[in-house]
Write an enzyme that holds these catalytic residues in place. Structure first.
Site, PDB file in Angstrom:
ATOM      1  N   HIS A 290       3.927   1.490   2.335  1.00  9.45           N
ATOM      2  CA  HIS A 290       5.116   0.746   1.891  1.00  9.45           C
ATOM      3  C   HIS A 290       5.872   1.554   0.833  1.00  9.45           C
ATOM      4  CE1 HIS A 290       2.467  -2.886   3.000  1.00  9.45           C
ATOM      5  NE2 HIS A 290       3.382  -2.772   3.941  1.00  9.45           N
TER       6      HIS A 290
ATOM      7  N   LYS B 259      -3.863   5.621   9.942  1.00  3.42           N
ATOM      8  CA  LYS B 259      -2.798   4.899   9.257  1.00  3.42           C
ATOM      9  C   LYS B 259      -3.411   3.864   8.319  1.00  3.42           C
ATOM     10  CE  LYS B 259       0.702   1.379  10.117  1.00  3.42           C
ATOM     11  NZ  LYS B 259       1.210   0.392  11.074  1.00  3.42           N
TER      12      LYS B 259
ATOM     13  N   CYS C  51      -0.067  -6.801  14.762  1.00  7.59           N
ATOM     14  CA  CYS C  51       1.256  -6.260  15.133  1.00  7.59           C
ATOM     15  C   CYS C  51       2.290  -7.361  15.321  1.00  7.59           C
ATOM     16  CB  CYS C  51       1.157  -5.462  16.435  1.00  7.59           C
ATOM     17  SG  CYS C  51       0.117  -4.005  16.355  1.00  7.59           S
TER      18      CYS C  51
ATOM     19  N   CYS D 176      -1.625  -9.283  19.716  1.00  6.20           N
ATOM     20  CA  CYS D 176      -2.254  -8.753  18.505  1.00  6.20           C
ATOM     21  C   CYS D 176      -1.585  -9.394  17.301  1.00  6.20           C
ATOM     22  CB  CYS D 176      -2.116  -7.232  18.436  1.00  6.20           C
ATOM     23  SG  CYS D 176      -2.661  -6.540  16.843  1.00  6.20           S
TER      24      CYS D 176
ATOM     25  N   LYS E  50      -4.667  -3.024   6.074  1.00  6.88           N
ATOM     26  CA  LYS E  50      -5.688  -3.897   5.499  1.00  6.88           C
ATOM     27  C   LYS E  50      -6.807  -4.120   6.507  1.00  6.88           C
ATOM     28  CE  LYS E  50      -6.422  -8.266   3.113  1.00  6.88           C
ATOM     29  NZ  LYS E  50      -5.847  -9.539   2.658  1.00  6.88           N
TER      30      LYS E  50
ATOM     31  N   HIS F 122      -4.493  -1.369  15.051  1.00  9.67           N
ATOM     32  CA  HIS F 122      -5.400  -2.173  14.221  1.00  9.67           C
ATOM     33  C   HIS F 122      -6.861  -2.137  14.679  1.00  9.67           C
ATOM     34  CE1 HIS F 122      -1.407  -3.894  13.247  1.00  9.67           C
ATOM     35  NE2 HIS F 122      -1.936  -4.005  12.054  1.00  9.67           N
TER      36      HIS F 122
ATOM     37  N   CYS G 150      -6.153  -2.938  20.178  1.00 11.18           N
ATOM     38  CA  CYS G 150      -4.841  -2.555  19.661  1.00 11.18           C
ATOM     39  C   CYS G 150      -4.933  -1.130  19.117  1.00 11.18           C
ATOM     40  CB  CYS G 150      -4.413  -3.515  18.550  1.00 11.18           C
ATOM     41  SG  CYS G 150      -3.019  -2.896  17.567  1.00 11.18           S
TER      42      CYS G 150
ATOM     43  N   HIS H 255       0.851  -1.190   0.000  1.00  6.28           N
ATOM     44  CA  HIS H 255       0.000   0.000   0.000  1.00  6.28           C
ATOM     45  C   HIS H 255       0.888   1.242   0.000  1.00  6.28           C
ATOM     46  CE1 HIS H 255       0.803   0.559   4.269  1.00  6.28           C
ATOM     47  NE2 HIS H 255       0.255  -0.614   4.571  1.00  6.28           N
TER      48      HIS H 255
END
Length: 490
Positions: free
Chosen positions: A21, A298, A127, A124, A301, A144, A141, A18
């Site tokens: 990255h 952030k 993570c 998690c 997915k 996420h 988390c 994404h």
């Protein structure tokens, strides 16, 4: 000539890349290209992290083996070399034999700090990390927004507590230089709270037999972070004490990790502690960048807010994407991405700023037949000032400020055109103006290379010059000049 190792974090292969990255790869690429341009010997290493539990989970959902999923998505990440013009030197997959052997070698070197005990904690999967209740946000988390699962099993642990004082001293005195300063202070604050030993293995059963086996214990798989962090040396053939390892890790001048702020703790605390335990050299610098956000969150997915960088590059051009991520995402903070702002920056800075400058100058040059470039005192002074400011900002990973510096030169040249009105001039007066502007464009082509390499190549092609040419007093403008703008407005 300095020997410099530049690395990125290695992304999980549970999903395609994404925009986050892409940001990290492009930042690392720009830094590596800049160092090469300044005659340094650079090895740029990236790769993929394939041994996580999330790889297993996604493979199960897609009715395929974990290795099949890893092979498919690793190839997508590797192809970013072409898709985003990333000039890396090495690519390491954590399923490769050289990595597995190297990770096991590191484990054995750390043996004096490894012990086994039973443990219960909140884990998690997103993570791949344990959390304390106090670290959660409303029981979820913080990254996420998912509820960690309770895990209880017997694992191997690493005596991180043995290195608390040493790590604090190394970071506070910049032996490991963490950039920006606020991230350094976060790590020092984390250490002050007291470092706890951390789990470095998982049961074969919970890991679904996927990952790097713990040496001499076939019931355990290495914790994905212990295995993944070792990629920075296994990708240099640490397992065999290879030439790359000796050159860039043992005897290099700079070891630079470029990573996201969310995984700084692993890189600034866990990784150096592992290296200290193994008696190996430490990295010299860690740059922790912020996130590319959408809607203030952030990209992940799990949250379903992914922007595909390959689609952006395909629709608008690779250098347009590189430009936006390097210039519009603050180097030390998060930056919001919207298509609307992307188009505004493209039209404003690329099409109207740089593109318009080149089109106007080369059209005038082609019409006049001007073929010589001479240094101009005022332009040379400006170029020297801008080059120094770019260097100062690149030294501290301020990519956005470095591009702001470069655009000062572009704006300076555009203002020069407006003030001299070359379209109203003839003869020697016109030739002098065009010579000055060609001198500016030549230097812009050189300075822009680390950031927008494709654009730099186009500029040199238009001037019919090689980037390495030492003789540019006489040029022949390409026939391609007027009909082919660098950037068309969108």
């Amino acid at each position: 000539m300095a020997k410099i190792l530049v690395t990125t974090a290695i992304p999980y292969v549970n999903a395609p890349p994404h925009l986050g990255h892409a940001l990290e790869l492009i930042e690392a690429d720009a830094f590596a290209r800049y160092q090469r341009q300044n005659n340094n010997d650079v090895f740029f290493l990236t790769g993929t992290d394939e041994n996580s539990l999330k790889t297993v989970k996604i493979a199960e959902k897609e009715n395929m083996a974990p290795k099949q999923l890893a092979d498919r998505n690793a190839e997508i990440f590797k192809n970013l070399r072409q898709k985003l013009n990333i000039d890396f030197d090495g690519f390491i997959r954590t399923t490769e034999p050289r990595h597995i052997k190297g990770a096991q070698k590191l484990w054995n070197l750390c043996k004096k700090d490894i012990y086994k005990k039973r443990y219960r904690g909140l884990y998690c999967i997103g993570c791949e990390s344990f959390y304390l209740e106090s670290n959660l946000s409303n029981g979820l988390c913080p990254d996420h927004k998912t509820k960690p699962e309770v895990v209880e099993e017997e694992n191997y642990f690493f005596k991180l507590s043995n290195y608390q004082e040493q790590l604090y001293e190394l970071i506070s005195e910049d032996a490991i230089k963490i950039i920006p300063e606020k991230r350094k202070n976060e790590m020092l604050g984390f250490i002050k709270q007291g470092l706890e030993d951390f789990s470095i293995s998982r049961s074969q059963e919970r890991a679904k037999n996927w990952g790097v086996p713990v040496p001499s214990d076939n019931t355990q798989i290495m914790y994905v972070w212990f295995d993944a962090l070792s990629n920075y040396i296994t990708g240099l053939d640490f397992a065999e004490n290879g030439e790359l390892y000796k050159k860039y890790w043992e005897n290099g001048d700079r070891i630079v990790h470029i990573i996201g702020k969310d995984i700084l703790r692993f890189h600034a605390i866990y990784w150096p502690a592992m290296l200290l335990s193994a008696g190996l050299r430490l990295p010299t610098e860690i740059f922790a960048h912020g996130f590319v956000t959408t809607g203030g969150e952030k990209m992940s997915k799990t949250l379903g807010n992914i922007v595909d960088p390959l689609e952006i590059a395909k629709n608008y051009g690779i250098d347009s994407l590189r430009f936006y991520l390097l210039k519009e995402v603050p180097a030390y903070d998060d930056g919001e991405f919207t298509i609307e702002e992307f188009v505004n920056r493209y039209n404003g800075d690329l099409a109207n700023g740089l593109g318009n400058l080149v089109s106007r100058v080369l059209a005038l040059v082609k019409k006049s037949g001007k073929e010589t470039i001479k240094e101009n005192k005022d332009f040379k002074k400006k170029i020297t000032e801008v080059s120094q400011r770019i260097k100062n900002n690149m030294d501290i990973f301020k990519f956005n400020e470095a591009l702001n510096n470069l655009w000062e030169l572009i704006d300076f040249a555009n203002q020069y055109i407006d003030s001299t009105a070359p379209w109203n001039k003839k003869g020697k007066e016109l030739n002098k103006i065009l010579s000055n502007l060609l001198f500016a464009i030549l230097n812009i082509a050189k300075l822009i290379k680390p950031f927008l390499p494709g654009t730099s190549d186009k500029l040199f092609n238009k001037l019919n010059l090689s980037p390495d040419s030492k003789k540019w007093d006489k040029i022949k403008i390409s026939n391609d000049t007027s009909p082919s703008p660098l950037f068309k407005r969108i």
